[in-house]
Design an enzyme around this catalytic site. Structure first.
Site, short mmCIF file in Angstrom:
data_model
loop_
_atom_site.label_atom_id
_atom_site.label_comp_id
_atom_site.label_asym_id
_atom_site.label_seq_id
_atom_site.Cartn_x
_atom_site.Cartn_y
_atom_site.Cartn_z
CE1 TYR A 180 2.51 0.00 -7.91
CE2 TYR A 180 4.54 0.63 -9.07
CZ TYR A 180 3.77 -0.52 -8.45
OH TYR A 180 2.57 -1.81 -9.05
CE LYS A 192 -8.20 -7.14 3.13
NZ LYS A 192 -9.20 -8.70 2.17
CG ASP A 206 -9.98 -10.61 -0.37
OD1 ASP A 206 -10.99 -8.95 -0.17
OD2 ASP A 206 -10.30 -10.84 1.05
CG ASP A 235 1.38 -3.59 -10.91
OD1 ASP A 235 1.70 -3.09 -12.05
OD2 ASP A 235 1.98 -4.20 -9.90
CG ASP A 243 0.38 -7.85 -14.71
OD1 ASP A 243 0.24 -7.04 -15.30
OD2 ASP A 243 1.51 -8.81 -14.82
#
Ligand code: IPM
Ligand code: MG
Length: 364
Positions: free
Chosen positions: A146, A195, A227, A251, A255
């Site tokens: 970001y 990751k 993942d 982020d 959700d």
């Protein structure tokens, strides 16, 4: 106590949900003998309309001068709103990113709880949802992709875009400490998500999180690849207590976590810096399609004010009362459209706010 709150109603359903949050907070203040001073501020689209930019120095200064910021939501319909014809750095979202950075709000707490009353809205199979879940996503909020350098260039006649993902050890350490501290007050489990099988930033993340964990022998730490985490969230959400992760992963995962609770309209969030200061906002967006229709769910915003009472003002009793009032109204069978179920009574945004405010008066 006087609560000095900067308030950013924002765009879309923002002003409606903020009105209900103020209603509930006002009732809490009255009941427990506090006073509240609000300073209303512009940000996002509303600020673009008034000043041509999504965030002004005045808004930043006024927010800094307050004890906490209460925010509704910002942004509009990207397909139709003129705000999205502006260059990216002048769009509403840039205001949100700008205030997070300016106030150094590096820790974003997003609790995802499956309310018993809303189990029916959970899209998971009953054998999964019946275990219930209560997790908190601790998302790093001022670093990573970001805020890394980005540019779009033309290279040998080919358009090329570059975003940069960086983390230094101090950024990782301070968010890890927040996660472990809060896990201590919960079920004492941290799942750090990265990751590390691909990214250097994730490998450093893992190393630093392990170092911080050494100071918290009472908290169980595990690592999970992002993942796999996305999969586990729908397969077995009950396994999670605190999920600690970087900005972009947080982020996306937040959700996803919100959706398994049944509605993103229920999820509060707090963005904190190293002091007691915080910005509190619902996890959902500005829902321009239902703006002005009295159809929004104000609960996420109301629960965000409960987080404010708890984290900024140390008013635990008041926060408990607010949360209990929300639960009571759900138990009584009232639902906004997004969580409506058979046999329940549908309420609009302002009616839901009234019901919760009245329930505050009744709870002990
Ligand atoms: C969020 C939002 C923001 C983010 C957008 C609006 C920039 O999705 O708060 O999760 O990506 O952080
Ligand atoms: Mg998001």
């Amino acid at each position: 106590m006087n609560l000095n709150i900067a308030c950013i109603p924002g765009d879309g359903i923002g002003p409606e949900i903020i009105a209900e949050a103020k209603k509930a907070l006002g009732r809490i203040a009255k009941k427990y003998g506090h006073t509240i001073t609000y300073t209303d501020l512009l940000m996002g689209g509303a600020s673009i309309d008034a000043h041509g930019v999504p965030l002004t120095q005045e808004t930043i200064a006024a927010a800094k001068a307050a004890d906490a910021v209460l925010m509704g939501s910002i942004g509009g319909d990207a397909n139709t709103s003129p705000w999205y014809k502006l260059p990216p750095e002048l769009r509403p979202e840039a205001g949100l990113l700008g205030i997070r950075k300016a106030l150094q709000l590096f820790a974003n707490l997003r609790p995802a709880v499956l309310y018993e009353e809303l189990a029916g809205a959970c899209p998971l199979k009953e054998e999964v949802s019946k275990a219930g879940f209560d997790m908190l996503i601790m998302r790093e909020l001022t670093g990573g992709l970001y805020f890394g350098e980005r540019k779009t260039v033309m290279e040998n006649g080919v358009r090329k875009a570059i975003d940069t993902l960086t983390y230094d050890e101090n950024e990782i350490k301070r968010i890890a400490i927040k996660a472990f501290d809060i896990a201590r007050k919960r079920k004492k489990r941290v799942t750090s998500v990265d990751k590390a099988n691909v990214l250097d930033s994730s490998r450093l993340w893992r190393t630093v999180v392990n170092e911080v964990a050494a100071g918290y022998p009472d908290v169980a730490l595990s690592h999970m690849l992002v993942d796999n985490c996305a999969m586990q969230l729908v397969k077995d959400p009950a396994q999670f207590d605190v999920i600690l992760t970087e900005n972009m992963f947080g982020d996306i995962l937040s959700d996803e976590a919100s959706m398994v609770t049944g509605s993103i309209g229920m999820l509060a969030s707090a963005s904190l810096n190293d002091s007691k200061f915080g910005l509190y906002e619902p996890s959902h967006g500005s829902a321009p399609d239902i703006a002005g229709k009295d159809a929004a769910n104000p609960i996420a915003t109301i629960l965000s004010t409960a987080m404010m009472l708890r984290y900024t003002f140390d008013l635990d009793k008041e926060a408990d009362a607010l949360e209990a009032a929300v639960k009571e109204v759900l138990q009584a069978g009232y639902r906004t459209g997004d969580i409506m179920a058979e046999g329940c009574q549908q309420a609009g945004c302002s009616k839901m706010g009234d019901l919760i405010a009245d329930a505050i008066e009744k709870t002990r």
